[in-house]
Design a protein around this motif. Structure first.
Motif, PDB file in Angstrom:
ATOM      1  N   ALA A 124      41.346  -2.246  16.029  1.00  0.00           N
ATOM      2  CA  ALA A 124      42.613  -2.558  16.473  1.00  0.00           C
ATOM      3  C   ALA A 124      42.641  -4.016  16.796  1.00  0.00           C
ATOM      4  N   GLU A 125      41.779  -4.215  17.578  1.00  0.00           N
ATOM      5  CA  GLU A 125      41.644  -5.778  18.133  1.00  0.00           C
ATOM      6  C   GLU A 125      41.411  -6.583  16.895  1.00  0.00           C
ATOM      7  N   VAL A 126      40.457  -6.455  16.039  1.00  0.00           N
ATOM      8  CA  VAL A 126      40.605  -7.222  14.834  1.00  0.00           C
ATOM      9  C   VAL A 126      42.013  -7.464  14.036  1.00  0.00           C
ATOM     10  N   LEU A 127      42.602  -6.295  14.032  1.00  0.00           N
ATOM     11  CA  LEU A 127      43.989  -6.247  13.455  1.00  0.00           C
ATOM     12  C   LEU A 127      45.090  -7.187  14.149  1.00  0.00           C
ATOM     13  N   ALA A 128      44.857  -7.217  15.628  1.00  0.00           N
ATOM     14  CA  ALA A 128      45.659  -7.896  16.471  1.00  0.00           C
ATOM     15  C   ALA A 128      45.442  -9.420  15.992  1.00  0.00           C
ATOM     16  N   HIS A 129      44.121  -9.970  15.881  1.00  0.00           N
ATOM     17  CA  HIS A 129      43.896 -11.414  15.665  1.00  0.00           C
ATOM     18  C   HIS A 129      44.600 -11.753  14.317  1.00  0.00           C
ATOM     19  N   GLU A 130      44.619 -10.808  13.205  1.00  0.00           N
ATOM     20  CA  GLU A 130      44.946 -11.050  12.028  1.00  0.00           C
ATOM     21  C   GLU A 130      46.308 -11.098  11.838  1.00  0.00           C
TER      22      GLU A 130
END
Length: 390
Positions: A124-130
């Motif tokens: 979910a954190e990676v998704l936020a960056h993307e």
């Protein structure tokens, strides 16, 4: 290739508009997910909006009193047990403290939640960056954040902002504007380096597109000076010249500017107008005043002088525009420092990112109507100080 690496690669190689599809596909394949949905917080921070191609097939979810809202507010995963043995895991989608929304993942049961929760939280954190990167190339996520249409002035103001919250070991920041979908000229800006945090709180002048144009000119002039490595007093002077050159004194802008030293808590301050600062220290709220100087652009070639200020670990600083402290009740009573102090004290246990929204809710009760006549801005800074040994 392990599960997390596969998910990360899928997100980083997905087309900007297809992040949810890529997330859904990899979580189904690698984690046995049965359903995956992404919700983004709306501009007013009242609902979580589903990300999907219009017409939306999902209903918006309230930030308050909903399982997804609990994950958003606490910034921790929250598991919702289903009646059929399935479990729905709600995961905060955030970037360095900037809270974007929630990823909701339905898993076969509690055992899958226990096994995969930590990895899914990282995804979910990676998704936020993307999502942040993808917003350069698609309007999908910006469209999903609005439950109503933004005015043109509000569109310009939101695009000017650095975010609504951020965090580092030394501090946490949160901010919110009202009316979220029709804001005029109030604004905030911040920028951090390894050793400094610069924070501007702006009280706009005028209404509609003219107020937004004035604020855009001033903020970009301040940024231009800041990025040239100029001191905070000279930043104010150069922005003052830029605003005066264009408006010749007809319009001007009030701003409160801080340059914090992250290692020591010492700051340089320029008070050029009406934004106010209240400090919560050891349970006591007090109004902090500085030597008042002229707003930016009021007169030609104004000189500005920076003052010294110090913040201690544990301090909470709350900055407000005059649309907060001067707003009148139906009986004509100004909100004022006394009511603000009560609101700050009553929200002392909330994280910095939650405080502005909570204070603005109390302000709505005082105002007696949901939509304000003037912009209202609240910025909250929690100071932790630099950890020992760093």
């Amino acid at each position: 290739m392990n599960r997390f690496v596969a998910a990360e690669r899928a997100l980083r190689t997905a087309a900007p508009h297809a992040l949810l599809d890529a997330t859904r596909a990899v979580l189904v394949e690698q984690y046995g997910a049965e359903d995956v949905e992404l919700f983004l917080a709306d501009y007013g921070l009242t609902v979580l909006q589903p990300v999907s191609v219009p017409p939306h097939t999902l209903e918006q979810v309230p930030v308050h009193n909903s399982p997804a809202g609990r994950a958003f507010g606490s910034q921790r995963p929250y598991c919702e047990d289903g009646y059929d043995g399935r479990a729905r895991l709600h995961l905060p989608v955030s970037v360095r403290g900037d809270r974007l929304g929630v990823l909701s993942v339905t898993l076969p049961g509690g055992e899958a939640v226990r096994r995969y929760e930590a990895e899914l939280a990282d995804i979910a954190e990676v998704l936020a960056h993307e999502v942040i990167v993808a917003e350069r190339d698609t309007d999908l996520y910006l469209r999903a954040r609005r439950k109503d249409r933004l005015t043109l002035a509000a569109e310009m103001q939101w695009q000017l902002l650095p975010g609504r919250s951020c965090s580092r070991p030394e501090y946490e920041l949160g901010a919110q504007l009202e009316p979220a979908y029709a804001i005029f000229g109030d604004n905030f800006d911040w920028s951090a380096t390894a050793d400094h945090l610069m924070l501007y709180v702006t009280n706009g002048m005028g209404e509609g597109i003219e107020a937004s144009l004035l604020t855009n000119l001033a903020i970009n002039a301040l940024r231009n000076a800041r990025r040239a490595g100029i001191s905070i007093a000279d930043q104010a002077a150069l922005a003052d010249q830029a605003v005066y050159a264009h408006y010749r004194g007809r319009c001007y802008l009030s701003v409160l500017m801080f340059d914090f030293d992250l290692a020591t808590g010492r700051a340089r301050v320029v008070d050029a107008g009406s934004p106010r600062l209240l400090r919560l220290r050891e349970g006591t709220v007090e109004h902090v005043t500085f030597d008042a100087q002229l707003p930016l652009g009021m007169f030609e070639e104004t000189d500005y002088v920076a003052q010294d200020f110090e913040v201690r670990p544990g301090d909470r600083l709350v900055f407000v525009s005059d649309g907060v402290h001067a707003v009148a009740s139906p009986k004509g009573e100004a909100y004022g420092d006394a009511a603000l102090s009560r609101a700050i004290h009553s929200t002392r246990l909330l994280p910095a990112a939650e405080v502005p929204r909570a204070i603005l809710r109390e302000l709505t009760g005082h105002r007696g109507k949901p939509v304000p006549d003037d912009d209202a801005l609240v910025v909250c800074l929690d100071w932790h100080g630099r950890p020992a040994g760093t």
